[in-house]
Design a protein around this motif. Structure first.
Motif, PDB file in Angstrom:
ATOM      1  N   VAL A 126     -53.665 -21.252  17.393  1.00 43.47           N
ATOM      2  CA  VAL A 126     -52.448 -21.991  17.067  1.00 43.47           C
ATOM      3  C   VAL A 126     -51.319 -21.446  17.917  1.00 43.47           C
ATOM      4  CG1 VAL A 126     -53.179 -22.368  14.704  1.00 43.47           C
ATOM      5  CG2 VAL A 126     -51.895 -20.327  15.265  1.00 43.47           C
ATOM      6  N   ASP A 127     -50.251 -22.206  17.991  1.00 42.82           N
ATOM      7  CA  ASP A 127     -49.055 -21.723  18.666  1.00 42.82           C
ATOM      8  C   ASP A 127     -48.269 -20.821  17.721  1.00 42.82           C
ATOM      9  OD1 ASP A 127     -49.502 -23.146  20.996  1.00 42.82           O
ATOM     10  OD2 ASP A 127     -48.648 -24.967  20.143  1.00 42.82           O
ATOM     11  N   VAL A 128     -47.837 -19.709  18.223  1.00 41.91           N
ATOM     12  CA  VAL A 128     -47.092 -18.764  17.405  1.00 41.91           C
ATOM     13  C   VAL A 128     -45.828 -18.376  18.157  1.00 41.91           C
ATOM     14  CG1 VAL A 128     -47.133 -16.498  16.334  1.00 41.91           C
ATOM     15  CG2 VAL A 128     -49.215 -17.830  16.481  1.00 41.91           C
ATOM     16  N   PRO A 129     -44.675 -18.464  17.514  1.00 44.21           N
ATOM     17  CA  PRO A 129     -43.467 -18.103  18.241  1.00 44.21           C
ATOM     18  C   PRO A 129     -43.392 -16.599  18.506  1.00 44.21           C
ATOM     19  CG  PRO A 129     -42.947 -18.605  15.952  1.00 44.21           C
ATOM     20  CD  PRO A 129     -44.400 -18.888  16.136  1.00 44.21           C
ATOM     21  N   SER A 130     -43.913 -15.805  17.601  1.00 44.06           N
ATOM     22  CA  SER A 130     -43.810 -14.360  17.750  1.00 44.06           C
ATOM     23  C   SER A 130     -44.690 -13.676  16.725  1.00 44.06           C
ATOM     24  CB  SER A 130     -42.373 -13.907  17.527  1.00 44.06           C
ATOM     25  OG  SER A 130     -42.326 -12.503  17.422  1.00 44.06           O
ATOM     26  N   THR A 131     -45.158 -12.497  17.071  1.00 42.71           N
ATOM     27  CA  THR A 131     -45.916 -11.702  16.100  1.00 42.71           C
ATOM     28  C   THR A 131     -45.011 -10.725  15.354  1.00 42.71           C
ATOM     29  OG1 THR A 131     -46.463 -10.261  17.960  1.00 42.71           O
ATOM     30  CG2 THR A 131     -48.134 -11.850  17.289  1.00 42.71           C
ATOM     31  N   ALA A 132     -43.703 -10.781  15.643  1.00 41.74           N
ATOM     32  CA  ALA A 132     -42.794  -9.784  15.067  1.00 41.74           C
ATOM     33  C   ALA A 132     -42.615  -9.926  13.562  1.00 41.74           C
ATOM     34  CB  ALA A 132     -41.430  -9.857  15.755  1.00 41.74           C
ATOM     35  N   LEU A 133     -42.992 -11.060  13.014  1.00 39.49           N
ATOM     36  CA  LEU A 133     -42.890 -11.215  11.559  1.00 39.49           C
ATOM     37  C   LEU A 133     -44.004 -10.471  10.822  1.00 39.49           C
ATOM     38  CD1 LEU A 133     -41.859 -14.890  10.810  1.00 39.49           C
ATOM     39  CD2 LEU A 133     -40.777 -12.840   9.917  1.00 39.49           C
ATOM     40  N   PRO A 135     -46.818 -18.745   8.958  1.00 37.04           N
ATOM     41  CA  PRO A 135     -45.473 -18.491   9.460  1.00 37.04           C
ATOM     42  C   PRO A 135     -45.384 -18.878  10.923  1.00 37.04           C
ATOM     43  CG  PRO A 135     -46.717 -16.479   9.488  1.00 37.04           C
ATOM     44  CD  PRO A 135     -47.641 -17.549   8.963  1.00 37.04           C
ATOM     45  N   VAL A 136     -46.222 -19.776  11.343  1.00 35.30           N
ATOM     46  CA  VAL A 136     -46.346 -20.107  12.756  1.00 35.30           C
ATOM     47  C   VAL A 136     -46.480 -21.617  12.895  1.00 35.30           C
ATOM     48  CG1 VAL A 136     -47.495 -17.941  13.275  1.00 35.30           C
ATOM     49  CG2 VAL A 136     -48.866 -19.898  12.628  1.00 35.30           C
ATOM     50  N   ASP A 137     -46.277 -22.085  14.092  1.00 35.09           N
ATOM     51  CA  ASP A 137     -46.504 -23.503  14.372  1.00 35.09           C
ATOM     52  C   ASP A 137     -47.984 -23.725  14.629  1.00 35.09           C
ATOM     53  OD1 ASP A 137     -43.851 -24.218  14.209  1.00 35.09           O
ATOM     54  OD2 ASP A 137     -43.475 -23.581  16.264  1.00 35.09           O
ATOM     55  N   VAL A 138     -48.521 -24.750  14.040  1.00 34.44           N
ATOM     56  CA  VAL A 138     -49.940 -25.052  14.206  1.00 34.44           C
ATOM     57  C   VAL A 138     -50.085 -26.525  14.561  1.00 34.44           C
ATOM     58  CG1 VAL A 138     -52.161 -25.131  13.064  1.00 34.44           C
ATOM     59  CG2 VAL A 138     -50.537 -23.371  12.462  1.00 34.44           C
ATOM     60  N   PRO A 139     -50.822 -26.826  15.595  1.00 36.43           N
ATOM     61  CA  PRO A 139     -50.946 -28.239  15.947  1.00 36.43           C
ATOM     62  C   PRO A 139     -51.782 -29.003  14.933  1.00 36.43           C
ATOM     63  CG  PRO A 139     -52.333 -26.904  17.379  1.00 36.43           C
ATOM     64  CD  PRO A 139     -51.560 -25.956  16.516  1.00 36.43           C
ATOM     65  N   SER A 140     -52.759 -28.350  14.343  1.00 33.30           N
ATOM     66  CA  SER A 140     -53.647 -29.036  13.415  1.00 33.30           C
ATOM     67  C   SER A 140     -54.527 -28.022  12.714  1.00 33.30           C
ATOM     68  CB  SER A 140     -54.541 -30.013  14.167  1.00 33.30           C
ATOM     69  OG  SER A 140     -55.563 -30.480  13.303  1.00 33.30           O
ATOM     70  N   SER A 151     -42.917  -8.843  -5.650  1.00 35.88           N
ATOM     71  CA  SER A 151     -42.295  -8.767  -4.319  1.00 35.88           C
ATOM     72  C   SER A 151     -43.357  -8.344  -3.320  1.00 35.88           C
ATOM     73  CB  SER A 151     -41.134  -7.768  -4.328  1.00 35.88           C
ATOM     74  OG  SER A 151     -41.592  -6.487  -4.729  1.00 35.88           O
ATOM     75  N   THR A 152     -42.962  -8.354  -2.043  1.00 35.14           N
ATOM     76  CA  THR A 152     -43.891  -8.006  -0.982  1.00 35.14           C
ATOM     77  C   THR A 152     -43.167  -7.195   0.078  1.00 35.14           C
ATOM     78  OG1 THR A 152     -45.392  -8.902   0.710  1.00 35.14           O
ATOM     79  CG2 THR A 152     -43.421 -10.192   0.234  1.00 35.14           C
ATOM     80  N   SER A 153     -43.917  -6.405   0.808  1.00 33.99           N
ATOM     81  CA  SER A 153     -43.344  -5.704   1.962  1.00 33.99           C
ATOM     82  C   SER A 153     -43.440  -6.556   3.225  1.00 33.99           C
ATOM     83  CB  SER A 153     -44.096  -4.384   2.186  1.00 33.99           C
ATOM     84  OG  SER A 153     -45.458  -4.641   2.506  1.00 33.99           O
ATOM     85  N   ASP A 154     -44.172  -7.649   3.156  1.00 34.29           N
ATOM     86  CA  ASP A 154     -44.542  -8.428   4.342  1.00 34.29           C
ATOM     87  C   ASP A 154     -43.450  -9.440   4.687  1.00 34.29           C
ATOM     88  OD1 ASP A 154     -45.746  -9.991   6.275  1.00 34.29           O
ATOM     89  OD2 ASP A 154     -47.630 -10.235   5.198  1.00 34.29           O
ATOM     90  N   LEU A 155     -42.783  -9.225   5.808  1.00 34.63           N
ATOM     91  CA  LEU A 155     -41.689 -10.125   6.180  1.00 34.63           C
ATOM     92  C   LEU A 155     -42.169 -11.549   6.396  1.00 34.63           C
ATOM     93  CD1 LEU A 155     -39.709  -7.793   8.588  1.00 34.63           C
ATOM     94  CD2 LEU A 155     -38.994  -8.602   6.318  1.00 34.63           C
ATOM     95  N   ALA A 156     -43.369 -11.716   6.933  1.00 35.53           N
ATOM     96  CA  ALA A 156     -43.885 -13.067   7.163  1.00 35.53           C
ATOM     97  C   ALA A 156     -44.030 -13.823   5.841  1.00 35.53           C
ATOM     98  CB  ALA A 156     -45.227 -13.002   7.897  1.00 35.53           C
ATOM     99  N   ALA A 157     -44.429 -13.123   4.804  1.00 38.39           N
ATOM    100  CA  ALA A 157     -44.560 -13.769   3.490  1.00 38.39           C
ATOM    101  C   ALA A 157     -43.188 -14.118   2.922  1.00 38.39           C
ATOM    102  CB  ALA A 157     -45.325 -12.866   2.524  1.00 38.39           C
TER     103      ALA A 157
END
Lengths: 442, 442
Positions: free
Chosen positions: A10-17, B9-14, B189-195
């Motif tokens: 998939v396309d990912v803007p960044s892994t920094a998250l 937390p990312v763009d996905v085409p499909s 809560s979570t430590s994970d920023l992506a979440a």
């Protein structure tokens, strides 16, 4: 940035998250206390192998390199952090300009490891290196766990091919990384199209029970499949009665039928019975593929059975009882000031509850006996002895922020085969035991 | 398409690549045999709970809806399939126009389930429904495994908050789904920023041992953290000597110190000792957070200790010994022809090696005793009895291809609390046992 290099389909803007919040709050505090620029060395290692395992397998290194290269705080991420009120403006400004400019060394992908092996070493300022903790550990802990299971299954399977088919048993993107790790560990193909797309791993697939049940008879289903996919296809023969299905399969496809798949029942018994039946029907080249909750022990138990390939799902993607490694990312040395030439000082948490670590930047090498077989993992913090100077296990992966160790996945796969072959024979035992090499402090 | 709705937390085409190859080859064969358009019913269920578990927790439903909505074969994917030579042109053309236009029913997210519960039901043509097998199972098997572990931990923790901090122990994107599932199961809560970014789950974080080791003294480190983050921060007190660290922490931050974190050693003993010390130092409101390979049993063992919050990593994201569920996706009924009004016929694989399944489209409901406590999971294939007509467990999720059941994550979290509260008391026991409700065939 080529988003196809991110280790994702998939396309990912960044892994920094993929970062734990405390890395950012530590950064903020270090920026404020004036320690953020102190040169620092972090190491990835594990204190133990999963219980009973003889060796570990490094996997995910290539994905780590992709993740580090794309670890940037874009405006979307900065906006999120700003909104949350987690960080002050100075820290946000610092993050906006972030890219890792330090050095990373590590065991190359596919190499084996033992407790205390310095699997990866990240050197840079504290600020730039501390941020990579979570994403590096996520990748190495997951991928190495799957590769270790795959390696044991490959040992058990011998020359017979292994098919990875566990996508449905794990997170949809973990599944892609699992296919990749399985390939490094010795698997041959995958059912997962995303893994084929992203990593060019050979993909395979035949049919499910639903396909047989969709048709008015098993014969109709077999005919439909052979018509569409050719007689080289694999027919699933355990929807109703295996013996009848095998007879029908050869009638429909002819003796050139590619393979039959058995997905339930007593696989040992059925494999023998089906082989005999296929031979009697003249389908001597028709292969037998078995699936059904296989693990390395089940695979080994079928060694004497006429099985041609194994399909493995759940136990592969869940690390056969050990779905994660216990790798940690620890500061082992740092400078006393932010002067570029300030000497590095070893640091370590004090022993307590078994979480002690050895301070200092480490080298490591594998000591061989007179037959060229590994006999110890030697780890040291001082100068590298001459005998090991040319045979250090870690290689440069990133220099000054530039990735210097990209390689095709097949290189890691071949390296693993060679590394495993260099271990004592007892490494190939599936039974529980100690790590097959002791780790010695030089 | 709003890519932020994809559960990533990312763009996905499909999400269409998250598919096992056999689904596409079955499609090709069914298109050829003229059975592809037969109306079909697939059901997701499990034959058993993980050993010793009393109940399962449905999680991932919201992610399934996103995945189904975005399941399209774009030109990139079609080009990949074409290049691989897996499919013929007719099948590729069919895929180019694919979108799911059928119906999906299922247990709402957070609901509990038992062996045989029809957790999800997908109705449509065989062609459109068979393609969703892998992505639906990936999501439900992973997310429900984590939610089940989270639920047990939440029971063990009682009123004390649970922090999810397992990102480093699992695949970086599985970690995001794990945070989400943990929240559904009762984490706070979570430590994970992506979440936090993707699901708006509260994020927390303090500092690691590396931060203390970076500074010239523990006091310097604590001062740096308090200066940057305020006295409400959580200081990590087990890098060297806990007693000394607690004294230093209160000296530096004052009695208004937010919390201290203990990450190693005998947590029970240390919690009592640290509480006493904090009280003596006047820091009566300073909370104690414990972390260190906690699972539900370790959490329960600290019930009588003066602990204010638990941070859980490895055991949460790996499902506390059960990293996946054994949910399967089975064809249970299909039409004899592709006429729109052709009646559905129940179908099932023949019993063999324990993999039998019950044919026919199912309804289910929970029978209550006179006190309103659940006493059985009732599953039937015929008409729904009047007493259950208004209380079926499955709800409409997708109608004619349109998602009709979006809800905020908090709704699933609250539903789980209510569903668990409706079970017999023995559901709350951590000890191994049978499923707390029997599944009855109506």
């Amino acid at each position: 940035m080529n988003t196809a290099d991110l280790g994702l389909p998939v396309d990912v803007p960044s892994t920094a998250l993929f970062t734990d919040q405390y890395e950012l709050t530590m950064l903020q505090a270090a920026l404020r206390s004036g320690t953020a620029e102190r040169r620092s060395v972090f190491e990835v290692f594990t204190r133990r192998l999963p219980e009973g395992r003889r060796y570990g397998v490094v996997a995910g290194t290539g994905r780590v390199l992709d993740a580090v290269e794309n670890f940037r705080f874009d405006e979307t991420i900065l906006g999120f952090l700003r909104e949350r009120g987690i960080l002050d403006d100075r820290t946000l400004d610092w993050l906006a300009g972030y890219r890792f400019r330090g050095d990373i060394w590590g065991y190359p992908e596919g190499e084996v490891y033992f407790p205390g092996s310095p699997i990866m070493r990240v050197e840079g300022t504290f600020a730039e290196a501390v941020l990579l903790e979570t994403v590096i550990l996520s990748i190495l802990n997951h991928d190495s766990a799957v590769a270790a299971a795959a390696s044991r299954m490959a040992v058990a399977a011998g020359d017979r091919p292994l098919i990875e088919m566990g996508a449905r048993r794990t997170h949809e993107l973990a599944a892609v990384a699992a296919s990749r790790s399985a390939y490094v560990g010795g698997f041959h193909s995958t059912s997962d199209l995303a893994a084929g797309f992203r990593y060019n791993i050979p993909t395979v697939g035949t049919s499910a029970h639903s396909f047989t049940l969709l048709h008015d008879s098993e014969r109709d289903a077999f005919r439909a499949q052979v018509d569409a996919l050719g007689s080289g296809t694999t027919l699933l023969v355990d929807t109703f009665d295996v013996t009848e299905a095998v007879r029908t399969a050869v009638e429909v496809a002819g003796p050139g039928l590619g393979a039959v798949r058995i997905d339930s029942g007593d696989l040992l018994l059925l494999a023998h019975r089906v082989r005999q039946q296929l031979d009697e029907l003249g389908a001597r080249d028709t292969r037998i593929v078995v699936t059904s909750d296989l693990d390395e022990y089940a695979i080994a138990s079928l060694a004497a059975a006429p099985v041609d390939a194994y399909g493995v799902g759940t136990q592969l993607v869940t690390g056969s009882g050990h779905p994660t490694c216990s790798m940690v990312y620890k500061l082992v040395a740092r400078a006393d000031s932010d002067a570029a030439n300030a000497p590095l000082r070893p640091v370590a948490k004090k022993s307590m509850g078994g979480k002690a670590s050895l301070g200092g930047r480490k080298w490591s090498a594998r000591r061989l006996d007179e037959h060229g077989v590994a006999e110890a993992e030697v780890v040291g913090t001082g100068p590298v002895p001459a005998e090991f100077a040319e045979r250090q296990l870690a290689v440069p992966l990133v220099r000054g922020g530039e990735v210097v160790a990209r390689e095709p996945l097949d290189a890691a796969r071949e390296r693993h085969i060679a590394a495993r072959a260099g271990l004592p024979m007892s490494a190939m035992q599936l039974s529980r035991g100690e790590a097959v090499l002791p780790t010695e402090q030089a």
